[in-house]
Write a protein that holds these residues in place. Structure first.
Motif, PDB file in Angstrom:
ATOM      1  N   THR A 107       0.848  -1.198   0.000  1.00 27.55           N
ATOM      2  CA  THR A 107       0.000   0.000   0.000  1.00 27.55           C
ATOM      3  C   THR A 107       0.879   1.243   0.000  1.00 27.55           C
ATOM      4  N   LEU A 108       0.269   2.404  -0.185  1.00 27.96           N
ATOM      5  CA  LEU A 108       1.048   3.645  -0.174  1.00 27.96           C
ATOM      6  C   LEU A 108       1.663   3.918   1.198  1.00 27.96           C
ATOM      7  N   ALA A 109       1.176   3.182   2.225  1.00 28.10           N
ATOM      8  CA  ALA A 109       1.771   3.337   3.552  1.00 28.10           C
ATOM      9  C   ALA A 109       3.033   2.493   3.689  1.00 28.10           C
ATOM     10  N   GLY A 110       3.345   1.700   2.667  1.00 29.81           N
ATOM     11  CA  GLY A 110       4.590   0.948   2.672  1.00 29.81           C
ATOM     12  C   GLY A 110       4.454  -0.497   3.106  1.00 29.81           C
ATOM     13  N   SER A 111       3.375  -0.829   3.827  1.00 28.43           N
ATOM     14  CA  SER A 111       3.221  -2.201   4.304  1.00 28.43           C
ATOM     15  C   SER A 111       2.346  -3.000   3.340  1.00 28.43           C
ATOM     16  N   THR A 112       2.352  -4.312   3.477  1.00 22.96           N
ATOM     17  CA  THR A 112       1.542  -5.149   2.597  1.00 22.96           C
ATOM     18  C   THR A 112       0.264  -5.535   3.333  1.00 22.96           C
TER      19      THR A 112
END
Lengths: 387, 298
Positions: free
Chosen positions: A209-214
């Motif tokens: 995701t754009l937050a960096g986590s999957t």
């Protein structure tokens, strides 16, 4: 018009508080967001504790293994667990809030016996295979195909936005059992299946995701064989079966979050006082308006819960009004948090910054704000369907 | 927890709606507006008495004092209906004066009160509650709302009863619900491009936002009526003001050119909503209050 809780409800709250006070200090630290096996163990361990203490499936009907608690008791449960800082439902979200209630409402006695107890005891994780690359808001346009071969379906297609796919045991899967044609409306030919995630032909590709986590994954299905006995509801009746599930999602899914947002608001005020931004009257005004908004969202939740208790049904369509306002308010909250933080809003190590990023999904997931507005306009206000 | 209306409360609500449908329907509203051309600031005293007879003013007085003995939630339901119907007059001041000013309870006397720098229905009233207004201290204003005559005070009054805020919020809620209905009804009937304009998403989404605004305000106003808490009332007033003003604006937009005419009722809702927004304490004061509370809790 009454906001007081009955003696029974207050006793329930007191017992729950006492139990939370005993059990929470013994809980280990939260796992890293990218450690999926760790997250599964943590979330399901919490579910296990709930199960052993008699709090699992509080809002599920008794014949499904639940406690048959009233909507108000469920509200108290969600409020108190959030207030005490207990773990979020996490990996058990789909099992407890979507797949489980669907099986409870539409499954055969045999299906209920097979799938419901492991959800409640925290032994099995479910994920959701609804959306597809070409079927998002227009979910009924889904194309993943299931062809009958004896007592099995052979399934080919792809799904997207599947949370917890990496650690799930089962997937509640929507498939097309009757192709779209001029004579068959697209929502008619859909069936609801329980697919074992270890079946040959299932490939999972995590999506960042754009937050960096999957947080979710793509799922590719290549001639996956699923027994016909795993279908819940009649063949081609899966759309109706699914709608039972979705109304649960909009009912009480955000209760804990509203409690948390009100706490965040207080923390924002405290931080602003500390760093001097409190002196800006426009910031104080924003925080005050958000305070009024979240207080009202809490009252609206109480109103919706009290209404569903009075009518005895699944959470009402009022959930769309709540979702529309809440998802917007949450984004405003974290935009305001960024104002409080100033340059600190660029530091990914601050939890508000990560929350700000994840808040961007709220006006999209579980029905975009535009779809919610269509639902409100057409189903509540009775405006004509159209483009 | 039973946040829903009780059967008695529903009966009270529909009773008030029926009374107003009979005594102050749309024709009566428009006649009252037209009458302001020749005789501005005249109040229908007979209707005032009838409201008194129905228990509108004495609603919260104890029964042994000749009142109805009901509470704030019931009062909020009645004022919501008054807001829907755009019922004119210093309703809140007279309601709050019941049991304090003789004749207020039964509607034989019209009581107004100074509120900040303004005073509504000054010349038509028999009494002014709260701080006395000295002779010549109230100067007439050409009021934006044809059905709310206004005077300006040289010395702003400092009384700020939270119940003025709560009951005003209830009126705003009624108005917001009404303009939402008006917009939806018009969007269903009005045809353009060969279809009802309500079938277009741009119009649909305006209407959906109106409903969401109204229902959120409803939850806040009803809860504030139950708790009577100052912070709840402040939040409810902010949300109800926003709902009434924004819904009237959106209703006007949905009505297109018709919405800009004197003949459509939309402007009456908008103008009254503006007047009510100024009542009790200013938005700036309310937001400062809520901001302070966040600090106190933290």
């Amino acid at each position: 018009m009454d906001l007081t809780y009955t003696e029974e409800e207050e006793e329930f709250r007191a017992r729950l508080r006492q139990w939370l006070g005993q059990v929470l200090p013994g809980l280990g630290p939260k796992p890293d967001p990218n450690d999926w096996p760790g997250r599964r163990t943590y979330d399901m361990g919490w579910q296990r504790r709930l199960y052993e203490a008699g709090y699992a499936g509080l809002h599920w009907p008794v014949d499904a293994g639940g406690k048959g608690a009233t909507p108000t008791q469920h509200l108290i449960f969600l409020e108190e667990t959030e207030r005490a800082g207990a773990p979020y439902v996490g990996a058990n979200f789909v099992g407890l809030l979507h797949a489980g209630p669907t099986i409870a409402a539409e499954g055969t006695p045999e299906q209920k016996r097979k799938w419901l107890p492991p959800i409640l005891s925290g032994d099995e994780v479910w994920c959701q295979g609804f959306s597809e690359p070409d079927a998002g808001s227009d979910l009924a346009a889904l194309r993943t195909k299931a062809v009958r071969d004896g007592d099995e379906y052979v399934i080919t297609g792809s799904k997207i936005w599947t949370s917890h796919a990496e650690v799930a045991d089962w997937c509640e899967l929507l498939v097309r059992t009757d192709p779209i044609s001029d004579t068959v409306p697209k929502h008619r030919g859909i069936s609801w299946l329980a697919m074992p995630m270890d079946a040959p032909g299932v490939t999972i590709r995590p999506l960042r995701t754009l937050a960096g986590s999957t947080e979710f994954a793509e799922m590719f299905l290549d001639e996956v064989r699923v027994p016909v006995a795993n279908r819940v509801g009649a063949e081609n009746d899966g759309w109706r079966v699914t709608m039972v599930t979705l109304s649960f999602e909009r009912g009480t899914a955000f209760v804990g979050e509203v409690v948390a947002c009100r706490r965040t608001l207080i923390a924002l005020a405290t931080e602003a006082r500390k760093n001097g931004r409190w002196d800006d009257p426009s910031l104080r005004r924003k925080l005050a308006l958000l305070s009024a908004e979240f207080a009202a969202l809490w009252r609206l939740t109480q109103w919706n819960v009290s209404e569903s208790e009075a009518t005895g049904g699944v959470p009402g369509i009022g959930g769309s009004v709540f979702k529309l306002r809440y998802s917007h308010a949450r984004q405003e909250l974290y935009d305001t948090a960024a104002e409080v933080l100033g340059a600190g809003a660029l530091d990914l190590d601050h939890e508000w910054v990560l929350d700000r990023l994840s808040s961007l999904s709220y006006t999209i997931a579980a029905g975009t704000s535009q779809i919610q507005q269509n639902i409100i306009a057409e189903r509540i206000l009775g405006l004509p369907k159209g483009r | 927890m039973h946040f829903q209306l009780t059967d008695d409360q529903r009966a009270l609500q529909s009773g008030m709606r029926e009374l107003l449908a009979g005594r102050f329907d749309r024709d009566a509203l428009r006649a009252a507006v037209d009458a302001t051309v020749d005789a501005p600031g005249t109040l229908d005293r007979r209707l005032w008495r009838e409201l008194g007879d129905a228990g509108f003013f004495a609603l919260r007085l104890p029964e042994d004092e000749g009142g109805v003995g009901l509470g704030l939630p019931e009062a909020v339901l009645l004022f919501e209906e008054a807001g829907r119907a755009l019922l004119p007059g210093p309703l809140i001041a007279t309601h709050l004066a019941a049991g304090v000013v003789k004749g207020a309870a039964d509607g034989s006397v019209v009581v107004t009160q100074s509120d900040g720098a303004l005073i509504e229905w000054y010349e038509a009233s028999d009494a002014v509650a709260g701080e006395a207004v000295a002779e010549g201290a109230a100067v007439p204003v050409r009021s934006v709302d044809p059905l709310t005559p206004l005077h300006r005070l040289h010395e702003p009054a400092t009384t700020s009863d939270p119940l003025v805020g709560l009951l005003t919020a209830a009126e705003q809620l009624g108005s917001a619900a009404r303009t939402t209905e008006m917009a939806v009804q018009y969007a269903r009937e009005r045809q353009q491009f060969g279809a009802p304009i309500g079938s277009f998403q741009a119009v649909k989404h305006l209407c959906a936002q109106m409903l969401a605004r109204t229902e959120l305000a409803r939850a806040a106003v009803y809860a504030a009526a139950v708790t009577g808490d100052l912070a709840d009332i402040a939040g409810a007033k902010l949300l109800a003001d926003e709902a009434a003003v924004r819904c009237a604006r959106d209703c006007l937009q949905v009505h297109g050119g018709m919405g800009f005419t004197w003949e459509a009722d939309v402007h009456l809702h908008l103008k009254r909503a503006w007047v009510r927004k100024e009542r009790w304490v200013s938005e700036a004061t309310l937001t400062e209050l809520l901001a302070e509370l966040l600090v106190e809790v933290g």
